[in-house]
Motif scaffolding. Structure first.
Motif, PDB file in Angstrom:
ATOM      1  N   GLY B   1     -34.758 -39.304  21.053  1.00  0.00           N
ATOM      2  CA  GLY B   1     -34.311 -37.932  20.912  1.00  0.00           C
ATOM      3  C   GLY B   1     -33.861 -37.358  22.244  1.00  0.00           C
ATOM      4  N   ALA B   2     -33.337 -36.155  22.209  1.00  0.00           N
ATOM      5  CA  ALA B   2     -32.796 -35.536  23.398  1.00  0.00           C
ATOM      6  C   ALA B   2     -33.886 -35.073  24.347  1.00  0.00           C
ATOM      7  N   GLY B   3     -35.025 -34.687  23.799  1.00  0.00           N
ATOM      8  CA  GLY B   3     -36.092 -34.165  24.641  1.00  0.00           C
ATOM      9  C   GLY B   3     -37.426 -34.746  24.215  1.00  0.00           C
ATOM     10  N   VAL B   4     -38.487 -34.265  24.863  1.00  0.00           N
ATOM     11  CA  VAL B   4     -39.841 -34.677  24.506  1.00  0.00           C
ATOM     12  C   VAL B   4     -40.251 -33.933  23.240  1.00  0.00           C
ATOM     13  N   SER B   5     -40.715 -34.675  22.259  1.00  0.00           N
ATOM     14  CA  SER B   5     -41.099 -34.085  20.989  1.00  0.00           C
ATOM     15  C   SER B   5     -42.603 -34.206  20.785  1.00  0.00           C
ATOM     16  N   GLN B   6     -43.239 -33.081  20.423  1.00  0.00           N
ATOM     17  CA  GLN B   6     -44.669 -33.095  20.171  1.00  0.00           C
ATOM     18  C   GLN B   6     -44.947 -32.604  18.754  1.00  0.00           C
ATOM     19  N   LYS B  11     -52.023 -26.594  15.194  1.00  0.00           N
ATOM     20  CA  LYS B  11     -53.056 -27.244  14.402  1.00  0.00           C
ATOM     21  C   LYS B  11     -54.308 -26.379  14.424  1.00  0.00           C
ATOM     22  N   VAL B  12     -54.793 -26.026  13.234  1.00  0.00           N
ATOM     23  CA  VAL B  12     -56.047 -25.308  13.102  1.00  0.00           C
ATOM     24  C   VAL B  12     -57.020 -26.252  12.429  1.00  0.00           C
ATOM     25  N   THR B  13     -58.177 -26.424  13.018  1.00  0.00           N
ATOM     26  CA  THR B  13     -59.150 -27.346  12.465  1.00  0.00           C
ATOM     27  C   THR B  13     -60.540 -26.745  12.559  1.00  0.00           C
ATOM     28  N   GLU B  14     -61.454 -27.343  11.824  1.00  0.00           N
ATOM     29  CA  GLU B  14     -62.836 -26.868  11.865  1.00  0.00           C
ATOM     30  C   GLU B  14     -63.624 -27.669  12.894  1.00  0.00           C
ATOM     31  N   LYS B  15     -64.567 -27.015  13.478  1.00  0.00           N
ATOM     32  CA  LYS B  15     -65.445 -27.674  14.448  1.00  0.00           C
ATOM     33  C   LYS B  15     -66.035 -28.931  13.839  1.00  0.00           C
ATOM     34  N   GLY B  16     -65.991 -30.012  14.633  1.00  0.00           N
ATOM     35  CA  GLY B  16     -66.557 -31.281  14.178  1.00  0.00           C
ATOM     36  C   GLY B  16     -65.544 -32.244  13.603  1.00  0.00           C
ATOM     37  N   LYS B  17     -64.331 -31.738  13.281  1.00  0.00           N
ATOM     38  CA  LYS B  17     -63.297 -32.629  12.745  1.00  0.00           C
ATOM     39  C   LYS B  17     -62.566 -33.338  13.877  1.00  0.00           C
ATOM     40  N   ASP B  18     -61.946 -34.473  13.542  1.00  0.00           N
ATOM     41  CA  ASP B  18     -61.119 -35.187  14.507  1.00  0.00           C
ATOM     42  C   ASP B  18     -59.665 -34.720  14.382  1.00  0.00           C
ATOM     43  N   VAL B  19     -58.944 -34.719  15.516  1.00  0.00           N
ATOM     44  CA  VAL B  19     -57.528 -34.376  15.478  1.00  0.00           C
ATOM     45  C   VAL B  19     -56.728 -35.392  16.288  1.00  0.00           C
ATOM     46  N   GLU B  20     -55.493 -35.584  15.858  1.00  0.00           N
ATOM     47  CA  GLU B  20     -54.566 -36.453  16.585  1.00  0.00           C
ATOM     48  C   GLU B  20     -53.327 -35.652  16.938  1.00  0.00           C
ATOM     49  N   GLN B  84     -65.153 -25.792  19.886  1.00  0.00           N
ATOM     50  CA  GLN B  84     -64.350 -24.584  20.074  1.00  0.00           C
ATOM     51  C   GLN B  84     -63.699 -24.550  21.460  1.00  0.00           C
ATOM     52  N   GLU B  85     -64.378 -25.105  22.453  1.00  0.00           N
ATOM     53  CA  GLU B  85     -63.807 -25.099  23.803  1.00  0.00           C
ATOM     54  C   GLU B  85     -62.616 -26.042  23.943  1.00  0.00           C
ATOM     55  N   ASP B  86     -62.342 -26.845  22.909  1.00  0.00           N
ATOM     56  CA  ASP B  86     -61.162 -27.703  22.938  1.00  0.00           C
ATOM     57  C   ASP B  86     -59.893 -26.925  22.591  1.00  0.00           C
ATOM     58  N   SER B  87     -60.058 -25.710  22.102  1.00  0.00           N
ATOM     59  CA  SER B  87     -58.898 -24.886  21.746  1.00  0.00           C
ATOM     60  C   SER B  87     -58.034 -24.645  22.978  1.00  0.00           C
ATOM     61  N   ALA B  88     -56.756 -25.003  22.875  1.00  0.00           N
ATOM     62  CA  ALA B  88     -55.834 -24.902  24.001  1.00  0.00           C
ATOM     63  C   ALA B  88     -54.459 -25.375  23.530  1.00  0.00           C
ATOM     64  N   VAL B  89     -53.499 -25.273  24.422  1.00  0.00           N
ATOM     65  CA  VAL B  89     -52.191 -25.906  24.188  1.00  0.00           C
ATOM     66  C   VAL B  89     -52.190 -27.241  24.921  1.00  0.00           C
ATOM     67  N   GLY B 108     -45.367 -28.458  23.392  1.00  0.00           N
ATOM     68  CA  GLY B 108     -46.812 -28.359  23.279  1.00  0.00           C
ATOM     69  C   GLY B 108     -47.333 -28.327  21.852  1.00  0.00           C
ATOM     70  N   SER B 109     -48.603 -28.691  21.726  1.00  0.00           N
ATOM     71  CA  SER B 109     -49.317 -28.571  20.450  1.00  0.00           C
ATOM     72  C   SER B 109     -50.445 -27.578  20.665  1.00  0.00           C
ATOM     73  N   ARG B 110     -50.400 -26.482  19.917  1.00  0.00           N
ATOM     74  CA  ARG B 110     -51.462 -25.475  20.050  1.00  0.00           C
ATOM     75  C   ARG B 110     -52.584 -25.829  19.099  1.00  0.00           C
ATOM     76  N   LEU B 111     -53.759 -26.104  19.660  1.00  0.00           N
ATOM     77  CA  LEU B 111     -54.924 -26.471  18.869  1.00  0.00           C
ATOM     78  C   LEU B 111     -55.907 -25.319  18.831  1.00  0.00           C
ATOM     79  N   THR B 112     -56.307 -24.938  17.623  1.00  0.00           N
ATOM     80  CA  THR B 112     -57.330 -23.911  17.430  1.00  0.00           C
ATOM     81  C   THR B 112     -58.475 -24.528  16.653  1.00  0.00           C
ATOM     82  N   VAL B 113     -59.649 -24.488  17.259  1.00  0.00           N
ATOM     83  CA  VAL B 113     -60.846 -25.021  16.607  1.00  0.00           C
ATOM     84  C   VAL B 113     -61.717 -23.841  16.176  1.00  0.00           C
ATOM     85  N   LEU B 114     -61.936 -23.728  14.874  1.00  0.00           N
ATOM     86  CA  LEU B 114     -62.708 -22.595  14.337  1.00  0.00           C
ATOM     87  C   LEU B 114     -64.202 -22.891  14.314  1.00  0.00           C
TER      88      LEU B 114
END
Lengths: 112, 114
Positions: B1-6, B11-20, B84-89, B108-114
């Protein structure tokens, strides 16, 4: 840990004025780069200066590097409202690992 | 692609779940970097790859974080048992080589851990 720290943390100026922001770092480097970030998303490369260079220009940007003081400055001349963004310096440690460490950033606001 | 793709961009997830989180670099770029940025903060280095190997993993915050790169191209950052402290871009960047070259960033991927 952060390699670089920008100063000031925030800067507010009128359109047409010059903006100067500084970056200090801790270890010997191969090069220093400046980046701009709008709205907290992707960063855009502005300019790269190598450790054996002292000054570099690109359009309205002027970057200086003082390796004896481990510091760099970014000057934006004749600022525009569109220059409003956060500006970061990034350095690689001259230890051969080539990871780039970013500073804490300067938030620039240019008032129209 | 022309640029970096993320992906995903958000992504909103619940505490304790895995994310990729996935990063597709610019074609031909051999170096790939992962950073994390909390709200209003600077970029925190996580890991970088030269080809498929990771010479420096020193920035990974804990053993819940891992990253891999296959075929010298796509990279995946995995966070297990999210907190929850993993929440970030999470920002990915690529460059032609891991030396004196500019970094090209994705949005960027914005991750929100509830």
């Amino acid at each position: 840990s952060q390699q670089g720290e920008e100063d000031p943390q925030a800067l507010s100026i009128q359109e047409g004025e010059n903006a100067t922001m500084n970056c200090s770092y801790k270890t010997s480097i191969n090069n220093l780069q400046w980046y701009r970030q709008n709205s907290g998303r992707g960063l855009v490369h502005l300019i790269l200066i190598r450790s054996n260079e002292r000054e570099k220009h690109s359009g309205r940007l002027r970057v200086t590097l003082d390796t004896s003081k481990k510091s760099s400055s970014l000057l934006i001349t004749a600022s525009r409202a569109a220059d409003t963004a956060s500006y970061f310096c990034a350095t690689d440690e001259a230890s051969g690992t080539y990871k780039y460490i970013f500073g804490t950033g300067t938030r620039l606001k240019v008032l129209a | 692609g022309a640029g970096v793709s993320q992906s995903p961009s958000n992504k909103v997830t619940e505490k304790g779940k895995d994310v990729e989180l996935r990063c597709d670099p610019i074609s031909g770029h051999t170096a790939l970097y992962w950073y994390r940025q909390s709200l209003g903060q600077g970029l925190e280095f996580l890991i970088y790859f030269q080809g498929n190997s990771a010479p420096d993993k020193s920035g990974l915050p804990s053993d819940r974080f891992s990253a891999e790169r296959t075929g010298g191209s796509v990279s995946t950052l995995t966070i297990q048992r999210t907190q929850q402290e993993d929440s970030a871009v999470y920002l990915c960047a690529s460059s032609l080589r891991a030396s004196v070259w500019e970094l090209f960033f994705g949005e960027g991927s914005r991750l929100t851990v509830l």
